[in-house]
Design a protein around this motif. Structure first.
Motif, PDB file in Angstrom:
ATOM      1  N   THR A   1      -6.549  35.907   2.388  1.00  0.00           N
ATOM      2  CA  THR A   1      -6.162  35.475   1.039  1.00  0.00           C
ATOM      3  C   THR A   1      -5.749  36.664   0.190  1.00  0.00           C
ATOM      4  O   THR A   1      -4.710  36.637  -0.495  1.00  0.00           O
ATOM      5  N   TRP A   2      -6.563  37.735   0.203  1.00  0.00           N
ATOM      6  CA  TRP A   2      -6.215  38.914  -0.600  1.00  0.00           C
ATOM      7  C   TRP A   2      -4.887  39.502  -0.146  1.00  0.00           C
ATOM      8  O   TRP A   2      -4.095  39.970  -0.971  1.00  0.00           O
ATOM      9  N   ARG A   3      -4.627  39.500   1.160  1.00  0.00           N
ATOM     10  CA  ARG A   3      -3.361  40.048   1.662  1.00  0.00           C
ATOM     11  C   ARG A   3      -2.168  39.237   1.162  1.00  0.00           C
ATOM     12  O   ARG A   3      -1.148  39.798   0.752  1.00  0.00           O
TER      13      ARG A   3
ATOM     14  N   THR B   1      -5.602  27.142   0.903  1.00  0.00           N
ATOM     15  CA  THR B   1      -6.271  26.581  -0.270  1.00  0.00           C
ATOM     16  C   THR B   1      -6.684  27.667  -1.251  1.00  0.00           C
ATOM     17  O   THR B   1      -6.442  27.561  -2.458  1.00  0.00           O
ATOM     18  N   SER B   2      -7.319  28.703  -0.746  1.00  0.00           N
ATOM     19  CA  SER B   2      -7.782  29.777  -1.632  1.00  0.00           C
ATOM     20  C   SER B   2      -6.614  30.525  -2.259  1.00  0.00           C
ATOM     21  O   SER B   2      -6.674  30.925  -3.425  1.00  0.00           O
ATOM     22  N   GLU B   3      -5.529  30.716  -1.498  1.00  0.00           N
ATOM     23  CA  GLU B   3      -4.345  31.359  -2.068  1.00  0.00           C
ATOM     24  C   GLU B   3      -3.797  30.538  -3.229  1.00  0.00           C
ATOM     25  O   GLU B   3      -3.484  31.067  -4.302  1.00  0.00           O
ATOM     26  N   ALA B   4      -3.670  29.227  -3.024  1.00  0.00           N
ATOM     27  CA  ALA B   4      -3.135  28.366  -4.077  1.00  0.00           C
ATOM     28  C   ALA B   4      -4.043  28.336  -5.297  1.00  0.00           C
ATOM     29  O   ALA B   4      -3.570  28.226  -6.431  1.00  0.00           O
ATOM     30  N   GLY B   5      -5.358  28.460  -5.077  1.00  0.00           N
ATOM     31  CA  GLY B   5      -6.275  28.433  -6.204  1.00  0.00           C
ATOM     32  C   GLY B   5      -6.185  29.659  -7.083  1.00  0.00           C
ATOM     33  O   GLY B   5      -6.387  29.576  -8.299  1.00  0.00           O
ATOM     34  N   ILE B   6      -5.862  30.796  -6.504  1.00  0.00           N
ATOM     35  CA  ILE B   6      -5.862  32.047  -7.269  1.00  0.00           C
ATOM     36  C   ILE B   6      -4.479  32.432  -7.767  1.00  0.00           C
ATOM     37  O   ILE B   6      -4.331  32.948  -8.881  1.00  0.00           O
ATOM     38  N   ASN B   7      -3.436  32.182  -6.968  1.00  0.00           N
ATOM     39  CA  ASN B   7      -2.139  32.745  -7.359  1.00  0.00           C
ATOM     40  C   ASN B   7      -1.475  32.019  -8.519  1.00  0.00           C
ATOM     41  O   ASN B   7      -0.513  32.530  -9.096  1.00  0.00           O
ATOM     42  N   ASP B   8      -1.965  30.834  -8.896  1.00  0.00           N
ATOM     43  CA  ASP B   8      -1.426  30.200 -10.101  1.00  0.00           C
ATOM     44  C   ASP B   8      -1.705  31.053 -11.331  1.00  0.00           C
ATOM     45  O   ASP B   8      -0.938  31.030 -12.291  1.00  0.00           O
ATOM     46  N   GLY B   9      -2.821  31.773 -11.323  1.00  0.00           N
ATOM     47  CA  GLY B   9      -3.106  32.666 -12.436  1.00  0.00           C
ATOM     48  C   GLY B   9      -2.474  34.029 -12.277  1.00  0.00           C
ATOM     49  O   GLY B   9      -2.011  34.637 -13.251  1.00  0.00           O
TER      50      GLY B   9
ATOM     51  N   GLU C   1     -14.593  26.064   8.344  1.00  0.00           N
ATOM     52  CA  GLU C   1     -14.419  26.134   9.785  1.00  0.00           C
ATOM     53  C   GLU C   1     -12.946  26.205  10.179  1.00  0.00           C
ATOM     54  O   GLU C   1     -12.635  26.402  11.338  1.00  0.00           O
ATOM     55  N   ASP C   2     -12.051  26.028   9.228  1.00  0.00           N
ATOM     56  CA  ASP C   2     -10.614  26.065   9.495  1.00  0.00           C
ATOM     57  C   ASP C   2     -10.011  27.205   8.682  1.00  0.00           C
ATOM     58  O   ASP C   2      -9.803  27.087   7.472  1.00  0.00           O
ATOM     59  N   GLU C   3      -9.733  28.319   9.351  1.00  0.00           N
ATOM     60  CA  GLU C   3      -9.225  29.502   8.650  1.00  0.00           C
ATOM     61  C   GLU C   3      -7.863  29.255   8.018  1.00  0.00           C
ATOM     62  O   GLU C   3      -7.554  29.778   6.947  1.00  0.00           O
ATOM     63  N   LEU C   4      -7.030  28.475   8.674  1.00  0.00           N
ATOM     64  CA  LEU C   4      -5.687  28.227   8.159  1.00  0.00           C
ATOM     65  C   LEU C   4      -5.748  27.451   6.854  1.00  0.00           C
ATOM     66  O   LEU C   4      -5.149  27.866   5.842  1.00  0.00           O
ATOM     67  N   ARG C   5      -6.449  26.333   6.851  1.00  0.00           N
ATOM     68  CA  ARG C   5      -6.532  25.532   5.631  1.00  0.00           C
ATOM     69  C   ARG C   5      -7.262  26.289   4.523  1.00  0.00           C
ATOM     70  O   ARG C   5      -6.886  26.200   3.351  1.00  0.00           O
ATOM     71  N   PHE C   6      -8.295  27.039   4.892  1.00  0.00           N
ATOM     72  CA  PHE C   6      -9.004  27.816   3.876  1.00  0.00           C
ATOM     73  C   PHE C   6      -8.079  28.838   3.226  1.00  0.00           C
ATOM     74  O   PHE C   6      -8.066  28.998   2.002  1.00  0.00           O
TER      75      PHE C   6
END
Length: 446
Positions: free
Chosen positions: A99-101, A171-179, A163-168
């Protein structure tokens, strides 16, 4: 369109929003695709006559409606993520490496590439080119449910992690990059007002790029901790709403977090996501998180229904009137070339730990599925309100085309690609499986 017909259309569309996720779960067709298509068909009929659709004339309404949709989606995303992220615990940051990358490498490269194409290829002024890059930068937590985690796993006996690295990752990228896209939108606004100058950089970096990010995150954490204390550990029984299952606290949390973040001069989007993640960290296995997530998800579905229908109507009522070959090339270039390459480059720089880790196929899928959506409309509407020259018809048409192209391309490919490379739960069936498991564990033994 008469008020009676509005009820008929709204009722039919709401029925579609309810039944489509289950009906389409095994098909390469997404709910947003169908809802946009329904809106386009409505736009070809006499029904929408009199409906105000000019984006610049209705900019304020568009801004606030899309703003609400995004913050509701961010609350749902923050509550849905099972993997913990604790500010003071560095070890909890490492599993978020992909996600950070994507955020710190992939997103700036994508913004720069789109801005360059807009400035050099399309001949846009620098401010408009920067806005195009910033507005199209965030991946969408609203329209990307088919490639995101299903929701929080709660209850005793569950190991609370993803348990699913791809979906995680998606999801986490979309949650943070809007800001995190907001600083670049502000840069476009500053350039529009003051012109391109190196003198802008110190204040932009210090306040808009760093200061407002920190303020938003701190505000969200503070609100999340306060609400979690009240809901779970208050000495007053009447205030411990988690015990009563009063899930409307989700709405209070997202509104309060956004308001406090904005009043504190931070980014409200980041405040909402930080609030949700902080609240989720309290009593992680408590069923109350699933109840709150369900409220946010249902509200998001209703709001998204409205936005997608209006977007579809607008598409066949002149929203694409200023679209030309330049806009088509930039939109398709972002979806098919820029995002996949910048995402792959970002993830290639990540050395996965033995467990958990992402396969090569999952990395390419994560690089490709950068769904564009409601957040892009919000950023464009916001910037157009701050500087009128940034609200051109060409920008509206290009952003709208990119969103629709993303809905079609990613909607068609999500089911087959994730079925091939994904390893975790399918959102269409996971809640049913969790409910059955909870019922089995709660049933009395023989």
């Amino acid at each position: 369109m008469t008020s009676d017909l509005v009820y008929v259309v709204a009722g039919g569309a709401l029925l579609l929003a309810i039944v489509l996720p289950a009906l389409l779960s095994r098909w390469a067709v997404s709910s947003p695709m169908v809802l946009v298509g329904v809106g386009m068909l409505l736009g070809l009929t006499p029904l929408p006559d009199g409906l105000p659709l000019d984006p610049q004339a209705n900019r304020a309404v568009i801004e606030h409606v899309t703003e609400l949709v995004v913050i509701v989606a961010l609350m749902g995303v923050g509550l849905a993520i099972d993997r913990p992220l604790l500010i003071r615990k560095v070890s909890s940051w490492r599993p978020w490496g992909p996600t950070w990358r994507l955020l710190l490498i992939g997103m700036p490269l994508s913004i720069g590439a789109v801005a360059f194409l807009g400035w050099w290829g399309a001949g846009l002024p620098l401010a408009a080119a920067l806005l195009l890059g910033g507005a199209l930068a965030p991946t969408d937590p609203v329209l990307a449910s088919s490639v995101q985690v299903a929701g929080p796993r709660t209850g005793e006996g569950y190991e609370v992690d993803e348990e699913d690295e791809l979906r995680f990752t998606l999801t986490s990228e979309a949650g943070i990059n809007d800001g995190l896209a907001f600083p670049f939108v502000y840069l476009a606004i500053l350039v529009a007002h003051e012109g391109a100058s190196l003198g802008l950089l110190p204040s932009w970096v210090g306040f808009y790029l760093v200061g407002k990010v920190v303020l938003g995150v701190v505000a969200g954490i503070a609100v999340g901790r306060a609400l979690a204390f009240v809901a779970f550990r208050s000495q007053s029984v009447s205030l411990r709403v988690a015990e009563r299952g009063e899930s409307l606290l989700a709405l209070a949390a997202l509104v309060a977090a956004y308001g406090v973040g904005e009043v504190a001069q931070g980014y409200g989007f980041l405040a909402v996501f930080a609030c949700a993640m902080t609240f989720r960290s309290a009593e992680r296995s408590h069923d109350y998180h699933a109840a709150m997530h369900e409220v946010a998800e249902r509200l998001e579905r209703l709001l998204t229904l409205f936005v997608l229908l209006v977007l579809g109507i607008a598409l066949t009522r002149g929203l694409l009137a200023d679209l030309d070959a330049r806009g088509i090339a930039i939109g398709l270039g972002l979806l098919l070339v820029i995002r996949p390459l910048t995402g792959a480059l970002a993830l290639a720089a990540w050395r996965s730990t033995p467990e958990p880790g992402m396969t090569r196929g999952e990395k390419w899928a994560a690089a490709f599925f950068g769904v564009r959506g409601i957040g892009s409309i919000y950023y464009l509407a916001y910037a157009a309100g701050e500087a009128k020259e940034l609200g051109t018809g060409w920008l509206w048409s290009t952003v709208a085309f990119t969103i629709v192209a993303s809905v079609l391309v990613h909607g068609v490919l999500a089911t087959p690609v994730l079925a091939r490379v994904g390893r975790g739960r399918d959102p269409a069936t996971s809640r049913r499986a969790d409910a059955e498991e909870a019922a089995r564990r709660a049933a009395p033994g023989p």
